[in-house]
Each structure stands twice: as C-alpha cells, then as structure tokens.
Design a protein around this motif. Structure first.
Motif, PDB file in Angstrom:
ATOM      1  N   ILE A  28       0.646  -1.295   0.041  1.00 46.49           N
ATOM      2  CA  ILE A  28       0.053   0.078  -0.219  1.00 46.49           C
ATOM      3  C   ILE A  28       0.885   1.308  -0.090  1.00 46.49           C
ATOM      4  N   ARG A  29       0.183   2.283  -0.636  1.00 49.46           N
ATOM      5  CA  ARG A  29       0.843   3.720  -0.725  1.00 49.46           C
ATOM      6  C   ARG A  29       0.830   4.442   0.611  1.00 49.46           C
ATOM      7  N   LYS A  30       1.884   5.056   1.091  1.00 54.41           N
ATOM      8  CA  LYS A  30       1.669   5.864   2.334  1.00 54.41           C
ATOM      9  C   LYS A  30       2.646   6.894   2.546  1.00 54.41           C
ATOM     10  N   ASP A  31       2.327   7.928   3.297  1.00 55.07           N
ATOM     11  CA  ASP A  31       3.594   8.595   3.631  1.00 55.07           C
ATOM     12  C   ASP A  31       4.031   8.657   5.153  1.00 55.07           C
ATOM     13  N   THR A  32       3.058   8.069   5.726  1.00 63.36           N
ATOM     14  CA  THR A  32       3.442   7.862   7.280  1.00 63.36           C
ATOM     15  C   THR A  32       2.980   6.415   7.874  1.00 63.36           C
ATOM     16  N   ALA A  33       3.843   5.780   8.394  1.00 60.88           N
ATOM     17  CA  ALA A  33       3.564   4.259   8.669  1.00 60.88           C
ATOM     18  C   ALA A  33       4.340   3.930   9.980  1.00 60.88           C
ATOM     19  N   VAL A  34       3.688   3.067  10.765  1.00 54.97           N
ATOM     20  CA  VAL A  34       4.048   2.533  12.058  1.00 54.97           C
ATOM     21  C   VAL A  34       5.162   1.374  11.990  1.00 54.97           C
ATOM     22  N   VAL A  35       6.180   1.705  12.677  1.00 58.34           N
ATOM     23  CA  VAL A  35       7.430   0.761  12.626  1.00 58.34           C
ATOM     24  C   VAL A  35       7.113   0.263  14.088  1.00 58.34           C
ATOM     25  N   LEU A  36       6.927  -1.124  14.410  1.00 68.15           N
ATOM     26  CA  LEU A  36       6.704  -1.623  15.474  1.00 68.15           C
ATOM     27  C   LEU A  36       8.118  -1.943  16.136  1.00 68.15           C
ATOM     28  N   PRO A  37       8.159  -2.096  17.758  1.00 70.49           N
ATOM     29  CA  PRO A  37       9.522  -2.372  18.242  1.00 70.49           C
ATOM     30  C   PRO A  37      10.025  -3.425  17.871  1.00 70.49           C
ATOM     31  N   GLY A  38      11.542  -3.488  17.576  1.00 64.70           N
ATOM     32  CA  GLY A  38      12.303  -4.628  16.961  1.00 64.70           C
ATOM     33  C   GLY A  38      11.900  -5.198  15.575  1.00 64.70           C
ATOM     34  N   ARG A  39      11.072  -4.396  14.738  1.00 61.53           N
ATOM     35  CA  ARG A  39      10.860  -4.661  13.615  1.00 61.53           C
ATOM     36  C   ARG A  39      11.674  -3.775  12.407  1.00 61.53           C
ATOM     37  N   THR A  40      11.527  -4.307  11.141  1.00 60.40           N
ATOM     38  CA  THR A  40      11.916  -3.440  10.236  1.00 60.40           C
ATOM     39  C   THR A  40      11.089  -3.259   9.103  1.00 60.40           C
ATOM     40  N   LEU A  41      10.860  -2.089   8.531  1.00 61.73           N
ATOM     41  CA  LEU A  41       9.928  -1.595   7.694  1.00 61.73           C
ATOM     42  C   LEU A  41      10.442  -1.010   6.579  1.00 61.73           C
ATOM     43  N   HIS A  42      10.150  -1.593   5.402  1.00 57.88           N
ATOM     44  CA  HIS A  42      11.003  -1.016   4.056  1.00 57.88           C
ATOM     45  C   HIS A  42       9.843  -0.169   3.397  1.00 57.88           C
ATOM     46  N   ALA A  43      10.445   1.080   2.964  1.00 58.72           N
ATOM     47  CA  ALA A  43       9.417   1.986   2.252  1.00 58.72           C
ATOM     48  C   ALA A  43      10.254   2.467   1.165  1.00 58.72           C
ATOM     49  N   ASP A  44       9.740   2.020  -0.294  1.00 55.25           N
ATOM     50  CA  ASP A  44       9.963   2.345  -1.425  1.00 55.25           C
ATOM     51  C   ASP A  44       9.551   3.356  -2.058  1.00 55.25           C
ATOM     52  N   PHE A  45      10.069   4.578  -2.741  1.00 58.15           N
ATOM     53  CA  PHE A  45       9.694   5.527  -3.502  1.00 58.15           C
ATOM     54  C   PHE A  45      10.477   5.964  -4.645  1.00 58.15           C
ATOM     55  N   ASP A  46       9.961   6.511  -5.627  1.00 58.82           N
ATOM     56  CA  ASP A  46      10.674   6.946  -6.832  1.00 58.82           C
ATOM     57  C   ASP A  46      11.097   8.572  -6.599  1.00 58.82           C
ATOM     58  N   ALA A  47      12.272   8.635  -6.676  1.00 54.28           N
ATOM     59  CA  ALA A  47      12.879   9.920  -6.527  1.00 54.28           C
ATOM     60  C   ALA A  47      12.629  10.855  -7.712  1.00 54.28           C
ATOM     61  N   ASP A  48      11.161  11.599  -7.666  1.00 54.12           N
ATOM     62  CA  ASP A  48      10.676  12.434  -8.605  1.00 54.12           C
ATOM     63  C   ASP A  48      10.493  14.001  -8.108  1.00 54.12           C
ATOM     64  N   ASN A  49      10.869  14.236  -6.845  1.00 50.32           N
ATOM     65  CA  ASN A  49      10.683  15.560  -6.407  1.00 50.32           C
ATOM     66  C   ASN A  49      11.777  16.298  -5.682  1.00 50.32           C
ATOM     67  N   PRO A  50      12.531  16.865  -6.507  1.00 50.63           N
ATOM     68  CA  PRO A  50      13.882  17.298  -6.054  1.00 50.63           C
ATOM     69  C   PRO A  50      13.774  18.372  -4.772  1.00 50.63           C
ATOM     70  N   GLY A  51      14.753  18.345  -3.974  1.00 50.45           N
ATOM     71  CA  GLY A  51      14.861  19.360  -2.863  1.00 50.45           C
ATOM     72  C   GLY A  51      15.723  18.702  -1.663  1.00 50.45           C
ATOM     73  N   LEU A  52      15.165  19.260  -0.407  1.00 45.35           N
ATOM     74  CA  LEU A  52      15.672  18.766   0.574  1.00 45.35           C
ATOM     75  C   LEU A  52      14.572  18.291   1.480  1.00 45.35           C
ATOM     76  N   TRP A  53      14.436  17.164   2.199  1.00 45.07           N
ATOM     77  CA  TRP A  53      13.085  16.732   2.647  1.00 45.07           C
ATOM     78  C   TRP A  53      13.299  15.920   3.960  1.00 45.07           C
ATOM     79  N   MET A  54      12.339  16.462   5.043  1.00 46.74           N
ATOM     80  CA  MET A  54      12.423  15.752   6.226  1.00 46.74           C
ATOM     81  C   MET A  54      11.858  14.125   6.389  1.00 46.74           C
ATOM     82  N   VAL A  55      12.514  13.400   7.046  1.00 41.41           N
ATOM     83  CA  VAL A  55      12.087  12.056   7.430  1.00 41.41           C
ATOM     84  C   VAL A  55      12.072  11.895   9.091  1.00 41.41           C
ATOM     85  N   HIS A  56      10.945  11.898   9.776  1.00 43.99           N
ATOM     86  CA  HIS A  56      10.869  11.992  11.143  1.00 43.99           C
ATOM     87  C   HIS A  56       9.804  11.088  11.591  1.00 43.99           C
TER      88      HIS A  56
END
Length: 511
Positions: free
Chosen positions: A464-492
């Motif tokens: 599913i497509r999302k911009d915010t996703a819950v990462v549970l303790p002790g788990r790994t979540l992979h988030a894939d996107f196409d780099a099509d929007n140039p600039g400096l962007w926050m991840v938090h």
C-alpha cells in the motif's frame, strides 16, 4: 543550543540545512543551496512543479491566533487557525493550485507543513530547511500544485506547536472520483492538554529529563491503575507510565493527556453527524494527535477501507482501525437506523474520544463511556490491504537503500536516527530517477510512526501507498519510493516529542 524546534521538526533556529536558507513564495531572500544538493530555490524544484501542470488558483487565508476555545463545556486558552479547532477545512480539486496567505498573529514564529502532499520543496514549511520561519506580525504565502488527490492535513513545523490547536484538514478531490457515496464526514482525532494541565512546552521540558534510570522495558512491573486519562500519573504529571498495547508491540505512549477529542469536542459534548438511514457515507479519518494512536470503530457497523494516506486500496472490510499519528484512512459505511457511537479509543491509555451518528429522530444517544464491541473484533493491518492497481508502484529493484535505525529510549529521552540526534548537516543522498528504499530498523522498545516529506512510499516495495507508517519495536519496515521530487526533505517520527527530541533527519537530491 536551544531545543530543536519541532515538528518540522524542528529546525527553526538551528541554522539552514546543508547551508540552504529558504524562502517560499513570499518575501525573503532566495535560498543559497549547498553545493552538492538541490536547494528549495533551485531551478530543478520549479521545473518539477511545472511538470505537474498546476491549474486554476484557489486562494485561502489562514490566521494563526492565540485565543480561548470551547471544547464542549471546557474552555481553554490555546493557539489555533481561525476561531475553531480543528481549523476550517481547505478543499480543492486535484490539479488545482493552492495559494494560502498565512497571517501570524501568534506570540512566536511559525510555519505550515502540508502533510501528505507531494508539493514543491519551497512550500514544505520546514523552518531552516525549506523556508525562514514566519515571525509574529508577519505574513507568508504558500503556493503549490495539489497533484495528488486524497485526505491530507496541515500543521506547524516549529517547536511543540502541533500539540496545541494548530491543525486542519486539506481535502484534494479526485475529478474522476470512482467511489459512489451520498455524503462525506471528515473526522479529526486529537489528544489534548494545552490550557488544561499545562502546555506542550511543559511536557517537552519534563520528558527531556528522562526517567532517571527507568526505561520502557521496565514498565511492565509498574502499577496499571487508572487516573483521569486511564494511566498512572508520574510525579511531574505529564510522563505516562503503564500504557500498554499488544497492537503496538508494548508501550503505547509517553504522555498522559486529560482529554481526547473528535473534531475538537470532548466525549461529554460530542459532535453529531446526521444522515438518513441507508445513507452511504465516506468517512475521512485524520489522526492529528501528538502522542496517541487511536483504535476507531462505529458501533453496530462494519467499515470498508478505501484509502490509506490518500491513496486507494482494494476495498477491505474491517470492524476497527488503528491509526497512528499523522496517518489517514478513508472508509465507506452504510448507516443503519438509530443513534450510534463513533468511538476513538486512545490505544493503551484506557480513555476515549467519541462522536455520534444519528439517522433517526428518536432514539437515545449511548452514554459517554460506551465502547462498541467492534473495537475488540477485527482491526485490519497493513498486510491485509492491497494497493489499487492504478497506484501500485511498478516492480523494480531499489537503486539505493538507505538504512535508518530508530534509536533511543525513555531513560535518557534520547530518541534519534542511527544513534544521533537531528543534525541538519547530516543528509542522506538520493538522485533523481532512482528507486529508493528507506529501511526503518526499529531498535527501540517503542513504536514510531515514521513520515517522509514530499513523497509517497510503497510498503515492502509493492504494498500500500503511504507517507506515514507505524514501525513496531524490534521490527524493520521497508518504504520504497521513486525519486521524482527534488529538494531537501524531512524524514521523522510523527510522535511530536520523539521528533522534538531528535528522531529526524534529511533526504537530499544531489545537484
């Protein structure tokens, strides 16, 4: 160094990321981009915006003010957009241009972040990264093309301001909407303490001291007695102890709130949505909370999930939803005849928010403490949802993988990424045209709703497509996107207090 200015995670006053000083559409000097990264004033940003072919301009005015708000029999002094909490909804059609004049009548500087929209970088609202903060008494104009339809929202990115009343929905309608329904209802969820037990700044000050040697893992042995908000109060009054949730992998939250709201109202004075029996209603849920996930159900009804974070999914039935901070879900419900409670349980905190649905003139409203049986039935998860074919990310191996370890804990309240607090000089490199995988590796004992600005990602590559996703303790979540929007962007982390303490970083496009 003063404390990191929030949600914008906070950068106001930390200096300009990668040397980029910014401006939006109004006033101010143009940003001086760092030599190796595309800054918000770079021609590449304007070119990406032009490629979206922004259409007709829709003008709005947004006044950020300090005032007294009635939450339903309880008045509080807070900050808000206009005279309501949430602020007035902005609604446009996909492809139109949004132009918003922000008038800052607050005693502090502020900005606006347009959460969930893939917009031009210099309209992203992150002080010190994409713009200079807007000082008291000043105005600022945000202008951007609303390319992606869906349920989105906006809020400040300065200090702890989001945990006041500064938030509102922005709905981007699909001109070719495929769903059939009779009415819409936008439902905004929030946790509230401003003007009641203190201010969000007071909370941050207390949390920053940590737990004096007690981390989250040791809380299992603590008393789980219920206070007003359903948890054990700590000596300072804000730090939560004993909030547990199996759905969230353990600890549910850090902050003890006295109230939880639906559309700005207390459970004792709920908003009522009125419709005819048999009406097919689209409900757009937004979690605007600072530290609370909500488990949501409508008594006597099942819901059909149609969208996550604005993007369509194959319709899926559920009894309840778990919504982390910053997340949005759209559902369809066919209303029965009667009066029904819409309940948002503050997950793990033993308290709730609620609204009412009324389709009959008669009938008694259920009591404020009623918890629908649906809350204990099926709570649909990410894995049970499939993206609609039209928005499924095309199969492709990642060209670049960026690993972000989520680190820290309650003992020192030292939340960070890759063992470090936020530093605007630390920028993860991407290049235009790449398929990028961000691997969130949660090494902590707490869950984290991770948000990527300016992009929508696919979970696990083709999920599913999302911009915010819950990462549970002790788990790994992979988030894939196409780099099509140039600039400096926050991840938090969209837990306000985790982000404010340092769990954020930057992505930057190479020049």
């Amino acid at each position: 160094m003063r404390s990191i200015d929030r949600r914008g995670f906070l950068i106001g006053g930390l200096g300009l990321a990668a040397g980029a000083a910014l401006t939006g559409c109004a006033g101010g000097r143009p940003p001086a981009a760092a030599p190796s990264f595309i800054g918000p004033a770079d021609p590449a940003v304007a070119a990406a915006e032009a490629a979206r072919r922004p259409g007709a301009v829709r003008d709005h005015t947004l006044r950020a003010v300090e005032q007294t708000i009635d939450l339903g029999g309880k008045t509080v002094r807070t900050w808000s957009y206009g005279d309501t909490v949430p602020g007035a909804e902005i609604r446009v059609k996909a492809g139109e241009t949004v132009r918003v004049r922000l008038i800052n009548e607050l005693p502090k500087e502020t900005t606006v972040h347009w959460h969930g929209l893939a917009l031009r970088n210099n309209a992203d609202g992150v002080p010190g990264v994409t713009q200079e903060p807007v000082r008291p008494g000043q105005e600022y104009v945000y202008e951007f093309g609303a390319a992606n339809a869906g349920t989105h929202w906006f809020h400040p990115h300065v200090g702890t301001q989001l945990d006041r009343g500064l938030y509102a929905p922005i709905i981007v309608e699909d001109p070719a909407e495929p769903l059939a329904y009779d009415e819409e209802w936008v439902v905004v969820l929030d946790d509230w303490l401003d003007g009641v037990t203190g201010t969000p700044d007071d909370v941050m000050a207390e949390l920053s001291g940590g737990m004096g040697g007690m981390d989250h893992g040791s809380m299992e042995s603590m008393d789980h007695g219920e206070g007003e908000a359903g948890t054990t109060p700590s000596p300072g009054g804000f730090m939560m102890m004993g909030a547990r949730s199996p759905l969230l992998g353990g600890d549910a939250g850090d902050v003890r709130y006295p109230h939880y709201l639906v559309n700005g109202r207390l459970p004792s004075a709920p908003v009522t949505f009125t419709a005819k029996p048999g009406a097919r209603v689209r409900i757009r849920f937004v979690n605007a909370g600072g530290d609370t996930a909500f488990r949501v159900a409508l008594g006597g009804h099942r819901m059909t999930v149609t969208h996550t974070d604005g993007y369509p999914v194959e319709p899926a039935a559920t009894d309840a939803l778990l919504i982390g901070m910053g997340e949005r879900y759209d559902v369809l419900v066919t209303f029965k005849d009667g009066v029904f409670p819409l309940v948002a349980l503050a997950e793990g905190k033993k308290a709730l928010a609620r609204a009412l649905v009324r389709t009959s003139r008669g009938g008694r409203a259920p009591g404020a403490g009623v918890r629908p049986a649906e809350l204990e039935r099926l709570v649909i998860g990410y894995d049970a949802l499939t993206p609609a074919a039209a928005v499924r990310l095309a199969g492709r191996r990642p060209d670049r993988t960026i690993t972000m370890e989520l680190t820290g804990g309650m003992m020192r309240y030292d939340w960070g990424i890759n063992g470090r607090k936020y530093d605007p000089r630390t920028i993860a490199e991407v290049r235009a045209g790449e398929r990028v995988r961000v691997s969130f590796v949660n090494t902590t004992t707490m869950w984290h709703p991770m948000h990527v600005h300016g992009h929508t990602f696919a979970l696990g590559g083709e999920g599913i497509r999302k911009d915010t996703a819950v990462v549970l303790p002790g788990r790994t979540l992979h988030a894939d996107f196409d780099a099509d929007n140039p600039g400096l962007w926050m991840v938090h982390c969209h837990n306000l207090y985790h982000g404010e303490s340092g769990m954020m970083t930057l992505l930057g496009y190479r020049s």
